[in-house]
Design a protein around this motif. Structure first.
Motif, PDB file in Angstrom:
ATOM      1  N   ALA A 187       0.821  -1.126   0.064  1.00 59.08           N
ATOM      2  CA  ALA A 187       0.132  -0.050   0.070  1.00 59.08           C
ATOM      3  C   ALA A 187       1.120   1.199   0.101  1.00 59.08           C
ATOM      4  O   ALA A 187       0.721   2.292  -0.857  1.00 59.08           O
ATOM      5  N   LYS A 188       1.865   1.396   0.790  1.00 54.91           N
ATOM      6  CA  LYS A 188       2.879   2.407   0.658  1.00 54.91           C
ATOM      7  C   LYS A 188       3.536   2.449  -0.389  1.00 54.91           C
ATOM      8  O   LYS A 188       3.814   3.904  -0.929  1.00 54.91           O
ATOM      9  N   SER A 229       1.245   4.275  -2.958  1.00 55.20           N
ATOM     10  CA  SER A 229       1.074   5.423  -2.549  1.00 55.20           C
ATOM     11  C   SER A 229       2.090   6.356  -3.081  1.00 55.20           C
ATOM     12  O   SER A 229       1.750   7.551  -3.513  1.00 55.20           O
ATOM     13  N   THR A 258       1.709   6.743  -6.787  1.00 51.11           N
ATOM     14  CA  THR A 258       0.907   7.656  -7.262  1.00 51.11           C
ATOM     15  C   THR A 258       1.447   9.194  -6.930  1.00 51.11           C
ATOM     16  O   THR A 258       1.477  10.001  -7.747  1.00 51.11           O
ATOM     17  N   SER A 259       2.129   9.212  -5.922  1.00 44.78           N
ATOM     18  CA  SER A 259       2.684  10.544  -5.334  1.00 44.78           C
ATOM     19  C   SER A 259       3.672  11.064  -6.375  1.00 44.78           C
ATOM     20  O   SER A 259       3.697  12.242  -6.934  1.00 44.78           O
TER      21      SER A 259
END
Length: 84
Positions: A42-43, A46, A49-50
């Protein structure tokens, strides 16, 4: 006779309990690693995406910079023409 004594030792109650405890620890460790793996996935998603967002922003800023340079260049060219 010797085979039966070895089998009794292996199948003894203490040995079975010890094996059960080891299996339980292995299962707990596996569950913890699996949960940590999901958290890390999940990290990573993220961060990816960032990172894409940051790359888009950088591209936008670079385009704006180029436009600004073009405008300033045109203004400088006009100023040079006026002085002549």
């Amino acid at each position: 006779m010797e085979i039966f004594s070895i089998n009794r030792e292996i199948i003894s109650e203490n040995r079975v309990e010890e094996l059960e405890e080891r299996i339980d620890r292995l299962i707990e460790g596996y569950k913890a690693m699996k949960a940590e793996n999901e958290t890390l996935k999940a990290k990573i998603a993220s961060v990816e995406t960032s990172d894409r967002d940051v790359q888009k922003k950088i591209a936008e800023i670079a385009n704006e910079r180029e436009l600004l340079i073009e405008k300033v260049t045109k203004i400088l060219e006009k100023v040079e023409r006026v002085e002549i």
